[in-house]
Design an enzyme around this catalytic site. Structure first.
Site, PDB file in Angstrom:
ATOM      1  N   HIS A  88      30.477   2.852 -16.339  1.00 21.65           N
ATOM      2  CA  HIS A  88      31.789   3.514 -15.923  1.00 21.65           C
ATOM      3  C   HIS A  88      32.695   2.321 -15.406  1.00 21.65           C
ATOM      4  O   HIS A  88      32.317   1.587 -14.530  1.00 21.65           O
ATOM      5  CB  HIS A  88      31.575   4.408 -14.818  1.00 21.65           C
ATOM      6  CG  HIS A  88      33.134   5.203 -14.507  1.00 21.65           C
ATOM      7  ND1 HIS A  88      33.520   6.435 -14.971  1.00 21.65           N
ATOM      8  CD2 HIS A  88      34.008   4.841 -13.722  1.00 21.65           C
ATOM      9  CE1 HIS A  88      34.639   6.703 -14.544  1.00 21.65           C
ATOM     10  NE2 HIS A  88      35.001   5.823 -13.715  1.00 21.65           N
ATOM     11  N   CYS A  89      33.724   2.208 -16.322  1.00 28.01           N
ATOM     12  CA  CYS A  89      34.669   0.933 -15.828  1.00 28.01           C
ATOM     13  C   CYS A  89      35.954   1.324 -15.036  1.00 28.01           C
ATOM     14  O   CYS A  89      36.627   2.172 -15.670  1.00 28.01           O
ATOM     15  CB  CYS A  89      35.299   0.269 -17.177  1.00 28.01           C
ATOM     16  SG  CYS A  89      36.194  -1.238 -17.047  1.00 28.01           S
TER      17      CYS A  89
END
Lengths: 167, 479
Positions: free
Chosen positions: B189-190
């Site tokens: 998850h950026c």
């Protein structure tokens, strides 16, 4: 409980409520799970579920699942066409995905048509319905089993819910 | 007879009808004046815009900062550096422009695309899984085991059970706690892009970081060149500018110019290390067909100290790259712009045990009437008029989706999250239908009076399909 005949023409077919109750049937569902033995590609198990034993021939079922597996394999095939599509998309900064339908989507439409055709020709006459896996997140093929009561009532006239419950 | 007191609803309009008469909804639900789309009841923590076309994680992290930094740096570059450097070559602003557009487009694609979210299992599916587990174990209810082992390319892989999504996760799928979704081929998850990176948007993410590294390096190089020329007193260029102050009014102010250039230098210097490093790392992942998740956990490399344990690799760098970056684009599985089935899906009888089957609620009659119609129409591509239908011919073909969605309503109402009287954010109903029966199979009961099909024009191998009310009155269905 007496049902007013003018509300339900089929009521003549049933002498009493008891007979109506005995005609009740049950719907259940069978889920064909994914087969991951070849990796993450979309492929479904061809193992014949026991619940369908009395409903459909094994060969028909296996043929349906194998054809679906072939369709999915074709959609996910890595080859010249998919590379071309990928490179073209990259070159256009992926904007092209907004404009054109991908190969995968085209094959999904074919799969949808195939399932509809199978339902019409093979499964519905046997009281089964296949659900397109895309509607279940490509996790399962859902087969809904509709059981008919069969034996008790001989009538076959159509009916609809009575509105005698209406106020 | 046609003396039906409830309004017949054409099953094909169930998805498009906008009004319901409230008199036919005895349980007092508010009639919805429009059909809702699936994104409105999506159970994960995502935000949707433009009527479901654009989706973001609920916590969009530092995406505004990312966009701001890119725009500011590029803006400063085009404003202060390009006018100088264009005299060197005209390609400098052109290349800068192309890179900038590429960066922004791929950033938006990464942020606003469905990363490969798996829709949660329907209650029927979840019940089926639990039943399979129960059948193999004790009779008392216990949660399904957390793992299942399968063989992929002769390698043992453990599939974990996701208690949120109620399913065994496919291989390489992971549940993102921030988005509360299972994502296929979950990478990470950026926070910089404000979204998960998964199967569907990994190529956009890779394009973003690679093009951003090029852009950052390019701007860095141009800034260095600019400052070098200034410090060397490149009189040719500076003279040219000073000779035409009206053309570049800003740049006669050397202090402002220098200040902005230094700002660019600082931003580029600090970001270039991380972005180049990230690009290099992801290039390695792409070449080995690994995900960040797998690499961090050491899923395949712990035993032998090398990645030969990875069952997904093609053992060829070029093939791995092509597959990951240029492979077929899978579709979004969550169908966020699809319409929900009719809100007034039949619920199982909860308190009407004393009523005979066909005294069930009117609202069930409409949907199940539709179900009967659709089964018939599906079977032989024509719709059979119900005897109670006030003569409305239904000649338009029924699409597979509408057919099955309506069938799903009738057969298993809790499978659609929109059913029920609850609010718009209704989750999957946790209460199984027919609670007094305590039987999960109740979810599959169709609550409608017995319907026997009219003399079917199509040949049936078996007797016509019969739908019946839930046998909660103690009668035994005859099979």
């Amino acid at each position: 409980m007496v049902i007013r005949a003018e509300f339900a023409p089929w009521i003549h077919q049933f002498h009493n409520l008891q007979e109506l109750r005995h005609s009740a049937s049950l719907a259940t569902k069978v889920f064909i799970q994914r087969d991951y033995s070849d990796g993450t590609i979309c492929k479904f198990q061809t193992k014949f579920p026991a619940e369908l034993d009395s409903r459909i021939e094994r060969s028909l079922f296996e043929e349906t699942v194998k054809t679906l597996n072939c369709y999915y394999a074709e959609a996910e095939k890595i080859g010249g066409q998919s590379y071309l599509e990928g490179c073209l998309a990259c070159a256009t900064a992926y904007i092209i995905f907004l404009c054109m339908e991908t190969r995968y989507e085209k094959i999904l439409k074919k799969i949808s048509m195939y399932i509809q055709e199978q339902n019409e020709k093979i499964y519905a006459p046997r009281g089964l319905i296949l659900t397109d896996p895309i509607e279940r997140g490509m996790r399962v093929i859902e087969i809904s089993i509709f059981e008919d009561s069969g034996s008790t009532s001989s009538s076959s006239s159509g009916s609809s819910p009575t509105s005698s419950t209406a106020q | 007879m046609k003396n039906c007191e409830y309004q017949q609803i054409d099953p094909r309009t169930l998805r498009t009808s906008t009004t319901r008469t409230s008199s036919t909804l005895p349980c007092g639900r508010k009639s919805s004046h429009r059909l809702r789309r699936k994104w409105e009841v999506f159970p994960g923590k995502n935000r949707f815009y433009c009527d479901g076309r654009i989706m973001l994680a609920r916590q969009c992290g530092v995406l505004p900062l990312t966009i701001g930094l890119i725009f500011i740096t590029s803006g400063l570059f085009f404003t202060f550096d390009c006018p100088f450097l264009v005299h060197l070559t005209v390609f400098i602003p052109v290349i800068g422009g192309v890179l900038f557009v590429f960066v922004i487009v791929s950033l938006f694609q990464t942020s606003f695309t469905d990363p490969g979210i798996l829709p949660r299992a329907s209650p029927d599916e979840a019940a089926d899984i639990e039943r399979q587990i129960d059948n193999s174990g004790s009779s008392t209810y216990r949660p399904p085991p957390r793992t299942k082992e399968i063989l992929i390319n002769d390698q043992v892989v453990k599939l974990k059970y996701c208690f949120t999504c109620k399913m065994f996760r496919p291989p390489r799928t992971s549940h993102c706690g921030l988005c509360d979704n299972c994502v296929e081929r979950f990478d990470h998850h950026c926070p910089w892009v404000g979204n998960c990176v998964g199967k569907r948007n990994y190529r956009f993410f890779y394009a973003f970081i690679v093009s951003l590294s090029f852009l950052t390096s390019f701007i860095f190089g141009c800034v260095i060149t600019h400052l070098t020329l200034r410090s060397q007193g490149g009189k040719g260029i500076i003279q040219a500018i000073q000779d035409s102050p009206a053309r570049y009014p800003f740049f006669t102010n050397c202090t402002l110019n220098s200040f902005c250039t230094v700002v660019e230098l600082v931003i580029c210097f600090f970001s270039i290390w991380s972005i180049l490093g990230l690009s290099g790392f992801h290039t390695y992942l792409v070449a080995s067909n690994l995900t960040t998740n797998e690499d961090i956990k050491g899923s395949w490399s712990s035993k032998r100290g090398e990645e030969s344990g990875n069952p997904y690799t093609y053992n060829n760098i070029f093939t791995n790259c092509c597959v990951v970056l240029c492979g077929p684009m899978p579709p979004s599985l969550i169908d966020r712009r699809g319409f929900l089935p009719a809100d007034d899906a039949p619920q199982t009888v909860t308190s009407d045990a004393e009523l005979p089957p066909f005294m069930a609620k009117n609202d069930t009659n409409m949907c199940t009437q539709g179900t009967k119609e659709l089964i018939e129409s599906m079977a032989h591509s024509t719709v059979i008029q119900s005897t109670c239908t006030p003569g409305t011919p239904k000649t338009a073909p029924v699409t597979q989706e509408s057919l099955l969605s309506t069938v799903s309503i009738a057969v298993s109402p809790p499978s659609k999250p929109s059913t029920g009287c609850s609010d718009r954010q209704a989750r999957r109903p946790t209460d199984m239908p027919c609670p007094q029966r305590g039987n999960k199979r109740a979810a599959l009961h169709v609550h409608k009076p017995m319907l026997r099909l009219p003399s079917p024009p199509y040949s049936l191998g078996h007797s016509p399909l019969i739908f019946s009310d839930a046998p909660d009155m103690g009668f035994i269905p005859l099979n």
